[in-house]
Write a protein that holds these residues in place. Structure first.
Motif, PDB file in Angstrom:
ATOM      1  N   VAL A   1      23.680  15.158  62.475  1.00 37.18           N
ATOM      2  CA  VAL A   1      22.335  14.744  62.897  1.00 37.18           C
ATOM      3  C   VAL A   1      21.279  15.636  62.249  1.00 37.18           C
ATOM      4  O   VAL A   1      20.258  15.151  61.724  1.00 37.18           O
ATOM      5  CB  VAL A   1      22.212  14.771  64.429  1.00 37.18           C
TER       6      VAL A   1
ATOM      7  N   PRO B   1      19.560  10.257  60.316  1.00 36.25           N
ATOM      8  CA  PRO B   1      20.141  11.166  61.314  1.00 36.25           C
ATOM      9  C   PRO B   1      21.293  10.536  62.090  1.00 36.25           C
ATOM     10  O   PRO B   1      22.321  11.183  62.327  1.00 36.25           O
ATOM     11  CB  PRO B   1      18.953  11.489  62.233  1.00 36.25           C
ATOM     12  N   LEU B   2      21.132   9.263  62.477  1.00 34.14           N
ATOM     13  CA  LEU B   2      22.200   8.599  63.229  1.00 34.14           C
ATOM     14  C   LEU B   2      23.406   8.311  62.339  1.00 34.14           C
ATOM     15  O   LEU B   2      24.558   8.398  62.787  1.00 34.14           O
ATOM     16  CB  LEU B   2      21.676   7.303  63.839  1.00 34.14           C
TER      17      LEU B   2
ATOM     18  N   GLY C   1      25.116  11.534  61.821  1.00 35.28           N
ATOM     19  CA  GLY C   1      25.687  11.913  63.107  1.00 35.28           C
ATOM     20  C   GLY C   1      26.953  11.133  63.406  1.00 35.28           C
ATOM     21  O   GLY C   1      27.934  11.679  63.931  1.00 35.28           O
TER      22      GLY C   1
END
Length: 593
Positions: A81, A275-276, A279
């Motif tokens: 993330v 980010p996702l 992540g």
């Protein structure tokens, strides 16, 4: 402060000798030292993040093994993330400079975006420190190249010198990351610059050597993969297994790269923000680390174990499958880093497995198992990168094993040619671009005029009245008409100036035919099988925009015309191709010496 820096830059511009070839060696030495320090700084950054989030530091595998099962899941996910957020931040920065050092050297102007480079390096740091199955060398090399670009831009280097200096920074980074100065220089020369000329390789070697010397001085140098030489030396009877290993590696290495590319496409199709997406990659990796913590990081500790300890073939297969999956999760999600070291790991595991099969089928073969592991590393690396010479030297410098050199040479070269024969895929896009560029230059250099011939519209028969020629001159903005007989045999040209003079003197020309006013050798003809250079010589002597193309022989048939603009387009394409190559970089450098 800015005024002082501006004054210093202006003063440096006045000293042209600072960017001459001898001075480039000094700049290369400076960049070499900075490249080593950037590598040390990246290592310390990894340890800092490990201490902050886990309370311990050391090898990635050791840190992961010390964490509870939920820590092995959460740590890579949070790292992903954070890495994605940094990448998203870097993507929002509008920069006219390149964000990749290979592009900056191979096809760019050597200018690297400092803000984007630092953010991308921090993103890579987050991925690596949290256990991402990716190499550290990518960020290390980029930081080293970034420092070189900053120095060159401050000193106002021209484009060719700046590109070379950034290449020196990259060579220093590779040398520091792997403890392989010669291979580091050749990696950049073979893959990025595409030239082995001493004018370019010399500064690369200086930068790599000073980088290695600095790493030794600060105590960060060690033999990457130390091996214990066995008593039995490699002999001619042992060639066949390593030839076979090279061929099989050449087949499998492109498939490994294709699998990683499929993973990238799969993650992108999810449509998640960076980010996702990173992540999610970290979460999937963490789930794998719960059961197999040894696949974390770049795989260094496992390769060392394969070189020194016997492994059951089932364990090697399991480790290989899990490592490929871990790399796909990390690389596919978009993490910034190198695939260089994971490729070495896959080659080592495959070489070890291949060696076990060979020794099982050929028990009397007196070859140490570790040789198969090392040769597998080099063959896989040479096939994946498209740089077999670099792979040979890289494995030798990382092991300092003389026994491995001969089988390594055989396997690496075979793997490279096999991989290029079956698939157009490579670890670095610039390699494929350069290969296509070489093919283009070869095609351009061997282009014949037959490929540029266009139909001739201003053609008139010898029996046609001159009035028809006048009408054609009125319709077409040309200076010459091509005259042919009834069998399309070229006779000569009618010049517009001749008809103008004829009208002024005689007035009426109704009784004249085209054959009466043509000129035989006024315009030189060219042939369809002529090369570009020979045709260019004809255009230099001719003021017009086109020349007639005829067949060879006593009765030349008019085939069409070739335009000067078509010829110039071919030369422009060739020049652009050369300007973006190491050949062009060398030419630009030599012109200033």
């Amino acid at each position: 402060m800015s005024e002082v820096l501006g004054a210093v830059r202006q003063r440096l511009k006045e000293y042209e000798w600072l960017s001459a070839s001898p001075a480039m060696l000094i700049w290369a030495a400076v960049v070499g030292v900075l490249g080593a320090l950037a590598t040390v700084l990246f290592h310390e950054g990894i340890y800092l993040l490990q201490r902050l989030f886990t309370g311990s530091q050391g090898s990635i595998v050791g840190v992961m093994q010390a964490l509870p099962w939920y820590g092995r899941v959460v740590f890579p996910m949070l790292g992903g993330v954070a890495a994605g957020m940094l990448l998203a931040w870097a993507a929002r920065i509008k920069a006219s400079s390149n964000s990749d050092y290979m592009e900056a050297v191979a096809i760019g102007d050597g200018r690297l975006s400092i803000r984007q480079g630092l953010l991308r390096s921090l993103s890579s740091l987050s991925s690596v420190a949290s256990g991402g199955s990716i190499g550290r060398e990518g960020a290390m090399v980029h930081l080293s190249s970034l420092s070189a670009s900053a120095i060159g831009r401050f000193a106002s280097f021209d484009t060719s010198r700046l590109r070379l200096l950034v290449a020196c920074g990259a060579a220093a980074g590779v040398a520091a990351a792997y403890g392989a100065p010669v291979a580091g220089a050749l990696f950049i020369a073979e893959i990025v610059l595409g030239t082995m000329a001493i004018q370019s390789v010399g500064p690369l070697l200086i930068a790599a050597a000073l980088s290695n010397a600095t790493m030794r001085w600060v105590g960060h140098y060690h033999v990457t993969y130390p091996v214990i030489e066995s008593g039995s030396a490699f002999s001619a009877a042992h060639i066949l297994p390593f030839v076979l290993l090279g061929i099989v590696s050449g087949v499998l290495a492109p498939q490994f790269l294709r699998f990683l590319d499929l993973a990238r496409k799969g993650f992108r199709r999810l449509g998640l923000p960076l980010p996702l997406r990173l992540g999610l990659g970290g979460l999937l990796l963490g789930g794998l680390l719960v059961f197999m913590p040894s696949v974390a990081g770049n795989g260094y500790s496992v390769v060392v174990s394969l070189l020194h300890q016997p492994w059951a073939w089932q364990a090697v297969v399991l480790m290989l499958v899990c490592k490929v999956a871990a790399t796909a999760f990390t690389v596919g999600s978009g993490a910034v880093g190198g695939v260089f070291t994971p490729t070495i790991f896959v080659g080592a595991a495959f070489g070890s497995l291949f060696g076990q099969i060979i020794l099982l089928a050929w028990p009397d073969l007196a070859v140490s198992p570790y040789l198969f592991t090392l040769v597998g590393m080099g063959a896989f690396l040479g096939a994946a990168t498209g740089a077999p010479l670099m792979a040979i030297l890289m494995i030798f410098e990382m092991t300092l094993s003389y026994q491995v050199v001969v089988p390594l040479m055989l396997a690496c070269v075979l793997a490279h040619f096999v991989s290029r024969a079956i698939a157009e895929v490579a670890m670095y896009d610039v390699t494929l671009a350069r290969e296509r560029d070489i093919v283009l230059r070869r095609q351009l250099r061997h282009t014949k005029l037959a490929e540029l011939v266009r139909p001739a519209q201003t053609v008139i028969a010898t029996t046609a009245p001159v009035q028809e020629a006048l009408q054609m001159f009125a319709e077409y903005p040309v200076k010459y008409l091509y005259v042919v007989n009834e069998r399309n045999i070229y006779q000569g040209v009618i010049a517009q100036q001749d008809l103008t003079s004829l009208l002024l003197v005689h007035g009426a020309v109704q009784d004249k035919r085209a054959g009466d006013v043509l000129r035989l050798d006024f315009v030189k003809t060219v042939y369809a099988d002529m090369g570009l250079d020979e045709a260019q010589d004809q255009f230099v002597k001719f003021q017009g925009e086109r020349l007639p193309v005829v067949s060879r022989g006593d009765e030349p048939v008019l085939l069409g015309v070739v335009y000067k603009s078509s010829l110039l387009e071919q030369y422009s394409a060739l020049k652009r191709s050369l300007d973006q190559s190491g050949e062009g970089l060398l030419d630009a450098s030599s012109r200033r010496t």
